[in-house]
Design a protein around this motif. Structure first.
Motif, mmCIF file in Angstrom:
data_model
loop_
_atom_site.group_PDB
_atom_site.id
_atom_site.type_symbol
_atom_site.label_atom_id
_atom_site.label_comp_id
_atom_site.label_asym_id
_atom_site.label_seq_id
_atom_site.Cartn_x
_atom_site.Cartn_y
_atom_site.Cartn_z
ATOM 1 N N LYS A 122 0.857 -1.199 0.000
ATOM 2 C CA LYS A 122 0.000 0.000 0.000
ATOM 3 C C LYS A 122 0.884 1.237 0.000
ATOM 4 O O LYS A 122 1.966 1.243 0.603
ATOM 5 C CB LYS A 122 -0.923 0.009 1.215
ATOM 6 C CG LYS A 122 -1.957 -1.115 1.204
ATOM 7 C CD LYS A 122 -2.891 -1.021 2.399
ATOM 8 C CE LYS A 122 -3.928 -2.136 2.360
ATOM 9 N NZ LYS A 122 -4.869 -2.045 3.514
ATOM 10 N N ALA A 123 0.385 2.266 -0.685
ATOM 11 C CA ALA A 123 1.146 3.522 -0.749
ATOM 12 C C ALA A 123 0.192 4.691 -1.005
ATOM 13 O O ALA A 123 -0.954 4.505 -1.442
ATOM 14 C CB ALA A 123 2.204 3.438 -1.843
ATOM 15 N N ILE A 124 0.683 5.876 -0.724
ATOM 16 C CA ILE A 124 -0.016 7.120 -1.057
ATOM 17 C C ILE A 124 0.777 7.811 -2.166
ATOM 18 O O ILE A 124 1.980 8.074 -2.010
ATOM 19 C CB ILE A 124 -0.131 8.055 0.158
ATOM 20 C CG1 ILE A 124 -0.892 7.359 1.308
ATOM 21 C CG2 ILE A 124 -0.798 9.377 -0.224
ATOM 22 C CD1 ILE A 124 -2.320 7.012 0.966
ATOM 23 N N ILE A 125 0.130 8.044 -3.298
ATOM 24 C CA ILE A 125 0.795 8.694 -4.430
ATOM 25 C C ILE A 125 -0.011 9.948 -4.781
ATOM 26 O O ILE A 125 -1.204 9.876 -5.139
ATOM 27 C CB ILE A 125 0.893 7.761 -5.646
ATOM 28 C CG1 ILE A 125 1.642 6.477 -5.283
ATOM 29 C CG2 ILE A 125 1.588 8.476 -6.810
ATOM 30 C CD1 ILE A 125 1.703 5.464 -6.404
ATOM 31 N N GLU A 126 0.623 11.072 -4.668
ATOM 32 C CA GLU A 126 -0.043 12.352 -4.926
ATOM 33 C C GLU A 126 0.531 13.003 -6.185
ATOM 34 O O GLU A 126 1.641 12.710 -6.622
ATOM 35 C CB GLU A 126 0.129 13.280 -3.728
ATOM 36 C CG GLU A 126 -0.501 12.723 -2.444
ATOM 37 C CD GLU A 126 -0.231 13.608 -1.237
ATOM 38 O OE1 GLU A 126 -1.200 14.012 -0.590
ATOM 39 O OE2 GLU A 126 0.961 13.871 -0.974
ATOM 40 N N ASN A 127 -0.275 13.862 -6.738
ATOM 41 C CA ASN A 127 0.151 14.705 -7.860
ATOM 42 C C ASN A 127 0.421 13.914 -9.135
ATOM 43 O O ASN A 127 1.359 14.204 -9.892
ATOM 44 C CB ASN A 127 1.383 15.547 -7.499
ATOM 45 C CG ASN A 127 1.126 16.445 -6.299
ATOM 46 O OD1 ASN A 127 0.032 17.023 -6.155
ATOM 47 N ND2 ASN A 127 2.131 16.563 -5.429
ATOM 48 N N VAL A 128 -0.350 12.860 -9.337
ATOM 49 C CA VAL A 128 -0.328 12.185 -10.630
ATOM 50 C C VAL A 128 -1.761 12.152 -11.152
ATOM 51 O O VAL A 128 -2.727 12.152 -10.383
ATOM 52 C CB VAL A 128 0.251 10.745 -10.542
ATOM 53 C CG1 VAL A 128 1.716 10.766 -10.147
ATOM 54 C CG2 VAL A 128 -0.571 9.882 -9.595
ATOM 55 N N GLN A 129 -1.885 12.124 -12.482
ATOM 56 C CA GLN A 129 -3.198 12.187 -13.097
ATOM 57 C C GLN A 129 -3.820 10.806 -13.302
ATOM 58 O O GLN A 129 -5.027 10.648 -13.283
ATOM 59 C CB GLN A 129 -3.096 12.913 -14.448
ATOM 60 C CG GLN A 129 -2.609 14.344 -14.324
ATOM 61 C CD GLN A 129 -3.535 15.203 -13.483
ATOM 62 O OE1 GLN A 129 -4.767 15.141 -13.639
ATOM 63 N NE2 GLN A 129 -2.960 16.012 -12.590
ATOM 64 N N SER A 130 -2.966 9.812 -13.535
ATOM 65 C CA SER A 130 -3.482 8.471 -13.811
ATOM 66 C C SER A 130 -2.418 7.428 -13.495
ATOM 67 O O SER A 130 -1.251 7.755 -13.204
ATOM 68 C CB SER A 130 -3.893 8.349 -15.286
ATOM 69 O OG SER A 130 -2.740 8.412 -16.119
ATOM 70 N N ALA A 131 -2.835 6.150 -13.602
ATOM 71 C CA ALA A 131 -1.917 5.039 -13.336
ATOM 72 C C ALA A 131 -0.799 4.968 -14.364
ATOM 73 O O ALA A 131 0.256 4.372 -14.110
ATOM 74 C CB ALA A 131 -2.688 3.712 -13.324
ATOM 75 N N GLN A 132 -0.987 5.606 -15.548
ATOM 76 C CA GLN A 132 0.058 5.591 -16.550
ATOM 77 C C GLN A 132 1.308 6.341 -16.096
ATOM 78 O O GLN A 132 2.385 6.185 -16.681
ATOM 79 C CB GLN A 132 -0.454 6.189 -17.871
ATOM 80 C CG GLN A 132 -1.322 5.246 -18.689
ATOM 81 C CD GLN A 132 -2.698 5.045 -18.069
ATOM 82 O OE1 GLN A 132 -3.186 5.919 -17.348
ATOM 83 N NE2 GLN A 132 -3.320 3.905 -18.332
ATOM 84 N N GLU A 133 1.156 7.148 -15.081
ATOM 85 C CA GLU A 133 2.309 7.905 -14.574
ATOM 86 C C GLU A 133 3.022 7.186 -13.429
ATOM 87 O O GLU A 133 3.914 7.751 -12.807
ATOM 88 C CB GLU A 133 1.845 9.295 -14.118
ATOM 89 C CG GLU A 133 1.307 10.131 -15.256
ATOM 90 C CD GLU A 133 0.806 11.480 -14.789
ATOM 91 O OE1 GLU A 133 1.015 12.447 -15.525
ATOM 92 O OE2 GLU A 133 0.228 11.562 -13.667
#
Length: 267
Positions: A20-31
């Motif tokens: 599990k993780a927190i990922i901020e400031n991306v628009q989609s899973a492609q990033e």
């Protein structure tokens, strides 16, 4: 930011694990790129919440999450260590079935049970301080067997089984006592006539008892230095008889009995 596990070099015995993780400031899973041991893996990204169900290999597993946007790249790495629980080995000598035993044979069969080991290389078999290599180990049944040569006196057998969890050991002492060999040479006893007897008769019948011989071939008879063949011998009673024609003066009759333990000669 990886939230599960909560720290690096996390240790577990489970084969399946949820990252599990927190990922901020991306628009989609492609990033986002997610790798386990340098291999791309699938994942779920729900807003800022990242999760992935992975299978861990034994030992270290390298987890990497790489996120990028127009402003740059952020990478977080973590190590998960999968430890497969290994049971301690066990070993028990079953033959002989006592810690100390005695035998009159110069060889002995050794049998033992050894569990929680992978193969014969995990076993040390020692007799009187010297390694034994020609033993058998049935990995399916966990049975060790060997035939060993014994030295006179006490012989110490030590079997040790090892794995990465530890080791187990059992030992036994076999005392080899050489058998006492009782030697029984033949015995010749004249029954009649008496030794140094005198007679006026032209003939005499000699009777003797011979013990510890099995056949007539074990006997050699001489009369006045001439070998005799016409004597009678009963193997059941040990009785020897022969009628002799006497010569004037002294007459000597000799019986020689032989067996594997020696001989007896009487005249």
């Amino acid at each position: 930011r990886i939230t599960n596990p909560g720290y690096n070099n996390y240790r577990t015995e489970e084969s399946n694990f949820i990252i599990k993780a927190i990922i901020e400031n991306v628009q989609s899973a492609q990033e986002v790129v997610f790798t386990v041991n340098n291999v791309d893996r699938s994942f779920d990204l729900n807003n800022i919440n990242f999760s992935a169900n992975i299978t861990l290999r034994e030992g270290e597993n390298e987890i990497e999450i790489r996120a990028k946007n127009s402003a740059g790249i952020d990478v977080e790495e973590i190590i998960i260590i999968r430890e497969i629980k290994v049971a301690l080995p066990t070993v028990e000598i079953t033959e002989p079935n006592a810690i100390r035993s005695e035998t009159r044979f110069n060889t002995a069969r050794i049998a033992a049970k050894a569990y929680n080991i992978e193969n014969k290389n995990d076993i040390n078999f020692i007799v009187n301080g010297r390694p034994v290599y020609n033993f058998d180990y049935d990995v399916n049944r966990g049975i060790i067997t060997s035939n060993i040569n014994l030295e006179k006196g006490a012989n110490t057998v030590v079997i040790t089984a090892r794995n990465r969890a530890g080791e187990a050991r059992d030992e036994a002492t076999i005392v080899y006592q050489e058998p006492v060999i009782t030697r029984v040479p033949p015995v010749v006893t004249f029954v009649e006539p008496d030794r140094n007897a005198t007679t006026t008769q032209p003939t005499v019948t000699v009777e003797a008892r011979i013990q510890q011989v099995t056949s007539r071939n074990d006997l050699t008879v001489y009369y006045n230095n001439t070998r005799q063949n016409n004597f009678s011998y009963d193997t059941r009673t040990g009785k020897l008889t022969q009628t002799l024609f006497l010569e004037r003066g002294d007459n000597e009759y000799t019986i020689i009995a032989v067996n594997q333990d020696g001989e007896d000669r009487k005249s």
